[in-house]
Scaffold this active site. Structure first.
Site, PDB file in Angstrom:
ATOM      1  N   HIS A 282       1.125  -0.890  -0.009  1.00  0.00           N
ATOM      2  CA  HIS A 282      -0.046   0.029  -0.030  1.00  0.00           C
ATOM      3  C   HIS A 282       1.182   1.173  -0.445  1.00  0.00           C
ATOM      4  CE1 HIS A 282      -3.683  -2.796   1.188  1.00  0.00           C
ATOM      5  NE2 HIS A 282      -3.182  -2.940   1.323  1.00  0.00           N
TER       6      HIS A 282
ATOM      7  N   ASP B  34      -3.191 -11.198  -1.058  1.00  0.00           N
ATOM      8  CA  ASP B  34      -3.682 -10.813   0.207  1.00  0.00           C
ATOM      9  C   ASP B  34      -5.232 -10.207   0.293  1.00  0.00           C
ATOM     10  OD1 ASP B  34      -4.209  -7.993   1.863  1.00  0.00           O
ATOM     11  OD2 ASP B  34      -1.653  -9.232   2.545  1.00  0.00           O
TER      12      ASP B  34
ATOM     13  N   HIS C  31      -6.413  -7.634   0.718  1.00  0.00           N
ATOM     14  CA  HIS C  31      -6.861  -6.118   0.040  1.00  0.00           C
ATOM     15  C   HIS C  31      -6.135  -6.159  -1.065  1.00  0.00           C
ATOM     16  CE1 HIS C  31      -6.794  -6.383   4.086  1.00  0.00           C
ATOM     17  NE2 HIS C  31      -7.303  -5.235   4.666  1.00  0.00           N
TER      18      HIS C  31
ATOM     19  N   ASP D 233      -3.667 -12.578   5.398  1.00  0.00           N
ATOM     20  CA  ASP D 233      -5.218 -12.088   6.203  1.00  0.00           C
ATOM     21  C   ASP D 233      -6.198 -12.255   4.951  1.00  0.00           C
ATOM     22  OD1 ASP D 233      -4.300 -10.729   4.448  1.00  0.00           O
ATOM     23  OD2 ASP D 233      -4.406  -8.493   4.551  1.00  0.00           O
TER      24      ASP D 233
END
Length: 383
Positions: free
Chosen positions: A143, A179, A181, A262
């Protein structure tokens, strides 16, 4: 093991593991999701299992500020260094650089820790110049933005690692991200780059709320947002009908896999329902599709599920058998973990202490998953 040709002789490459002691005891703070031990658990568990030979372990260097400016803005790197020295930021620095927020707090190693993770990915790019396999579980901070901390990520080591591969002469790079995200920072870095293929499978309607089905990043990205409860059977379909055909067709010189933990059922920051078997299957399936393979960590906020998943990644990369039950030395590592502030940490299930492999979480393939796959396969010329 992958083979690298040197002259007329093929030399077997042994996978390398990049780690560091800086992660042991380092925390974003008592309340933050990244208060839990992760990379140190993987290192300890792999050693307890006899899987981490000294010849395979490499200590991650800390990236120099100048190396970080291959993508990050110099003013931001200077602000990050100042924040570590002062252990505080001004209001102006918080607003401009995203430092000192709830998501991106100032903590003791706020420059050194992400600079070490970035240094590991920069090193991986150099190591892979002539081919091979590298596991860098501290990497995967996808990110980070050029001039701002973002989503627990102060630097973007996947971007820096891919640029390092480019400097080593690697042209075509496939970046696969599983992931929970969406990798907004990586997509920003390589949008419209014809020599980068970015594939992301991530939970829909979850922060950072990017990566829509029709978002293509100038033609370089394939985004598959998936619904809550996404299971192993659905991931297998995605793997076989989308990820592998696209990567095979792309003919990458290197594959970078962001293997965020995650996305498994036990993680507190997503609502997906995968087992670690789904991640390991992706790791195994991609390995033979390029002569260079970098497997990064990423998200993951349950110390047991992260340690079990990323240690299993190392086993898969080395062709090691995952035992049905952990030996006593490895079990001690797992029983010594703590997850304060979360209800699951109060009474962990016994199998978190004694096994690596989850029970498979198979299930029905839902119509919306099939429909989204059909859209992408049609758009990408796979059907």
């Amino acid at each position: 093991m992958p083979l690298v040709k040197r002259g007329r002789k093929a030399v077997e490459q042994v996978p390398s593991f990049i780690g560091s002691e800086i992660y042991r005891g380092s925390s974003y703070g008592a309340w933050h999701p990244l208060r839990v031990p992760r990379v140190s658990t993987v290192m300890d568990l792999c050693r307890a299992l006899g899987w981490l030979d000294r010849s395979q372990y490499l200590t991650s260097p800390r990236a120099r500020p100048a190396a970080l400016t291959h993508w990050h803005e110099p003013e931001y790197i200077s602000a990050l260094q100042r924040a570590e020295v002062r252990q505080a930021v001004s209001d102006a620095e918080r607003d401009r650089f995203g430092l000192g927020t709830h998501s991106n707090p100032v903590y003791a190693e706020v420059f050194r820790r992400p600079a070490t993770a970035a240094g590991g990915s920069l090193l991986a790019g150099e190591l892979l110049a002539r081919g091979g396999v590298v596991h860098h579980p501290a990497g995967g901070t996808h990110h980070g933005l050029p001039g701002r901390a973002n989503g627990f990520c102060y630097l973007n080591d996947p971007v820096l690692g891919m640029l390092s591969l480019r400097r080593a002469g690697v042209r075509r790079i496939a970046y696969v991200d599983i992931d929970a995200h969406h990798p907004d920072g990586v997509e920003l870095a390589f949008a419209a780059d014809p020599d980068v293929l970015m594939i992301s499978v991530h939970e829909e309607r979850r922060w950072p709320f990017t990566g829509a089905l029709d978002a293509r990043a100038g033609g370089s990205a394939v985004n598959l947002p998936v619904p809550a409860g996404f299971n192993d059977t659905e991931m297998a379909l995605v793997r076989e009908t989308l990820i592998l055909p696209l990567v095979e067709r792309f003919r990458a010189d290197a594959i970078v896999l962001q293997c965020g933990a995650d996305a498994v059922e036990e993680d507190p920051l997503s609502h997906l329902a995968l087992s670690n078997n789904a991640h390991w299957a992706v790791v195994a399936a991609l390995r033979s599709l390029a002569p260079r393979y970098l497997v990064l960590g990423g998200g993951g906020y349950n110390p047991w599920s992260v340690g079990r998943l990323w240690s299993g990644v190392w086993a898969v990369l080395n062709g090691l058998e995952i035992p049905d039950r952990l030996p006593p030395t490895a079990e001690v590592v797992m029983r010594n973990l703590r997850w304060d502030g979360n209800r699951r940490g109060k009474s962990p299930p016994e199998h978190w202490f004694t096994t690596l492999r989850d029970t498979p979480r198979d299930g029905a393939i839902r119509d919306d998953v099939r429909a989204r796959l059909a859209v992408l396969r049609h758009r990408e010329g796979l059907s």
